[in-house]
Scaffold this active site. Structure first.
Site, PDB file in Angstrom:
ATOM      1  N   THR A  28      -7.474  -6.726  -4.357  1.00  0.00           N
ATOM      2  CA  THR A  28      -8.814  -6.886  -4.931  1.00  0.00           C
ATOM      3  C   THR A  28      -8.754  -7.182  -6.423  1.00  0.00           C
ATOM      4  O   THR A  28      -9.570  -7.945  -6.949  1.00  0.00           O
ATOM      5  CB  THR A  28      -9.632  -5.596  -4.674  1.00  0.00           C
ATOM      6  OG1 THR A  28      -9.753  -5.443  -3.262  1.00  0.00           O
ATOM      7  CG2 THR A  28     -11.011  -5.650  -5.296  1.00  0.00           C
ATOM      8  N   THR A 103      -5.081  -2.039  -3.123  1.00  0.00           N
ATOM      9  CA  THR A 103      -5.048  -0.575  -3.084  1.00  0.00           C
ATOM     10  C   THR A 103      -4.757  -0.004  -1.690  1.00  0.00           C
ATOM     11  O   THR A 103      -4.333   1.140  -1.576  1.00  0.00           O
ATOM     12  CB  THR A 103      -6.372   0.021  -3.607  1.00  0.00           C
ATOM     13  OG1 THR A 103      -7.442  -0.464  -2.788  1.00  0.00           O
ATOM     14  CG2 THR A 103      -6.608  -0.325  -5.052  1.00  0.00           C
ATOM     15  N   ASP A 104      -4.994  -0.804  -0.638  1.00  0.00           N
ATOM     16  CA  ASP A 104      -4.844  -0.246   0.718  1.00  0.00           C
ATOM     17  C   ASP A 104      -3.433   0.279   0.996  1.00  0.00           C
ATOM     18  O   ASP A 104      -3.262   1.326   1.615  1.00  0.00           O
ATOM     19  CB  ASP A 104      -5.208  -1.293   1.778  1.00  0.00           C
ATOM     20  CG  ASP A 104      -6.692  -1.641   1.790  1.00  0.00           C
ATOM     21  OD1 ASP A 104      -7.467  -0.951   1.100  1.00  0.00           O
ATOM     22  OD2 ASP A 104      -7.066  -2.605   2.485  1.00  0.00           O
TER      23      ASP A 104
HETATM   24  N1  ASP Z   1      -8.196  -4.583   0.842  1.00  0.00           N
HETATM   25  C1  ASP Z   1      -7.783  -4.676  -0.523  1.00  0.00           C
HETATM   26  C2  ASP Z   1      -6.271  -4.721  -0.599  1.00  0.00           C
HETATM   27  O1  ASP Z   1      -5.636  -3.709  -0.425  1.00  0.00           O
HETATM   28  C3  ASP Z   1      -8.297  -3.498  -1.242  1.00  0.00           C
HETATM   29  C4  ASP Z   1      -7.923  -3.444  -2.696  1.00  0.00           C
HETATM   30  O2  ASP Z   1      -7.102  -4.128  -3.218  1.00  0.00           O
HETATM   31  O3  ASP Z   1      -8.512  -2.577  -3.339  1.00  0.00           O
HETATM   32  O4  ASP Z   1      -5.720  -5.768  -0.835  1.00  0.00           O
END
Ligand code: ASP
Length: 338
Positions: A28, A103-104
């Site tokens: 993200t 973040t995932d």
């Molecule tokens: N779905 C995204 C990822 O992990 C969430 C994020 O980056 O916060 O790439």
């Protein structure tokens, strides 16, 4: 020498600019929201455009080995990052590294690097919960905080760090706890080891242990399954028919499983497939406490390996690393006692 400075109102603070390796991997933090409200990667990484602003804080060397949402990250990309960081370590040209990541699965990559990278400089992993053009976007802010942490002398020797939302966490303990909240990254039971403020970086704890293993591949297959009331052996038995090298089970409470799951556990162990248990409770450590059928004492007798307080996804990473080093049950068991 190259410096940057800021004013506190009363005085001017002058800080030496360090040589920081900045590795963008996607997530993200590298995405934008379009007019339909869909968040996805564009043709240009918006963080690349922010490099000018960041260059005021550090002398940056920017790499973008791939641009992936983090659910697309596999151990292959984790290995690629490890090798990239170690190339810079060997060249001896940088003083800190920051990795931007979705973040995932951020905690998995951070822990993999914590376990495997041989580097003398601080390594910080960061991400964002809101993409670059959303209101209250946290990407650039987290990146600035991370560069400050990676530039800090105190960050050396603390293992890989995860910095978001003004907090510094140890890769070993941190986990994503909320689907959308900016304060999603927490270290249950332990808390952050430091904070980032406008004036600087403050560490208030130091991790008491740090393990590091030298590996050259991470090709083994390790699966993670979750125990539940009424669990039986069907899934565990099905695993035997697949080419799986190790299994992590998120067991119940202090480390117990339903009796109907034991046949599957026993079959796996007899076939020399390590079965590691963690608890599906996200605080505490699994132990051989209960003596009933399927209780921790029974599981230990069957040869189940107890992980020392890791969550499921981290135990999976550790088993992957362990299997890259050895296929001997005793050695793997010992690694999980650390
Ligand atoms: N779905 C995204 C990822 O992990 C969430 C994020 O980056 O916060 O790439």
């Amino acid at each position: 020498m190259d410096y940057y400075s800021f004013s506190t109102g009363d005085s001017e603070v002058v800080i030496l600019k360090k040589n920081i390796l900045l590795i963008h991997t996607g997530g993200t933090i590298s995405m934008s929201e379009d007019t339909s409200g869909s968040v996805k990667p564009g043709t240009n990484n918006p963080l690349m455009e922010g490099t000018g602003l960041l260059s005021k804080l550090a002398n940056l060397v920017v790499e973008e080995p791939f641009n992936l949402p983090s659910p697309h990250i596999t151990p292959k990309e984790m290995m690629q990052l490890k090798q990239l960081i170690e190339q810079y370590e060997q060249a001896d040209t940088i003083e800190g590294a920051v990795i931007t990541h979705g973040t995932d699965t951020l905690e998995e990559t951070a822990y993999f690097l914590d376990l495997t990278v041989q580097a003398s400089f601080p390594i910080v992993v960061t991400g964002a919960m809101r993409s670059s053009n959303e209101l209250g976007s946290d990407g650039l802010y987290n990146l600035i905080s991370s560069i400050k942490v990676a530039s800090s002398d105190e960050a050396k020797g603390q293992g890989v760090l995860v910095v978001l939302n003004d907090e510094i966490h140890a890769a070993l303990n941190v986990t994503k706890t909320h689907t959308s909240n900016l304060s999603t990254f927490q270290s249950p039971q332990y808390g952050p080891i430091g904070i980032v403020t406008k004036r600087g970086v403050h560490f208030h704890h130091t991790p008491t242990k740090h393990e590091n293993y030298s590996i050259t591949d991470a090709d083994k297959k390790v699966v993670l399954i979750k125990a539940h009331a009424g669990m039986d052996s069907s899934l565990l038995k099905a695993i035997l028919g697949l080419e799986i090298d190790g299994v992590v089970v998120e067991a119940l409470g202090q480390g117990n499983l339903p009796p109907a799951a034991l046949e599957g556990v026993t079959d796996l162990i007899k076939n020399n497939i390590p079965v590691v248990i963690v608890s599906r409770s996200f605080n505490g450590i699994v132990q051989d406490i209960y003596g009933y059928e399927g209780g921790g004492k029974h599981l230990k007798e069957l040869g189940v390996i107890f992980s020392n307080g890791l969550n499921g996804q981290k135990a999976r990473i550790k088993l992957l690393v362990a299997l890259a080093k050895t296929d001997k049950m005793e050695e793997i068991t010992e690694m999980f006692m650390f």
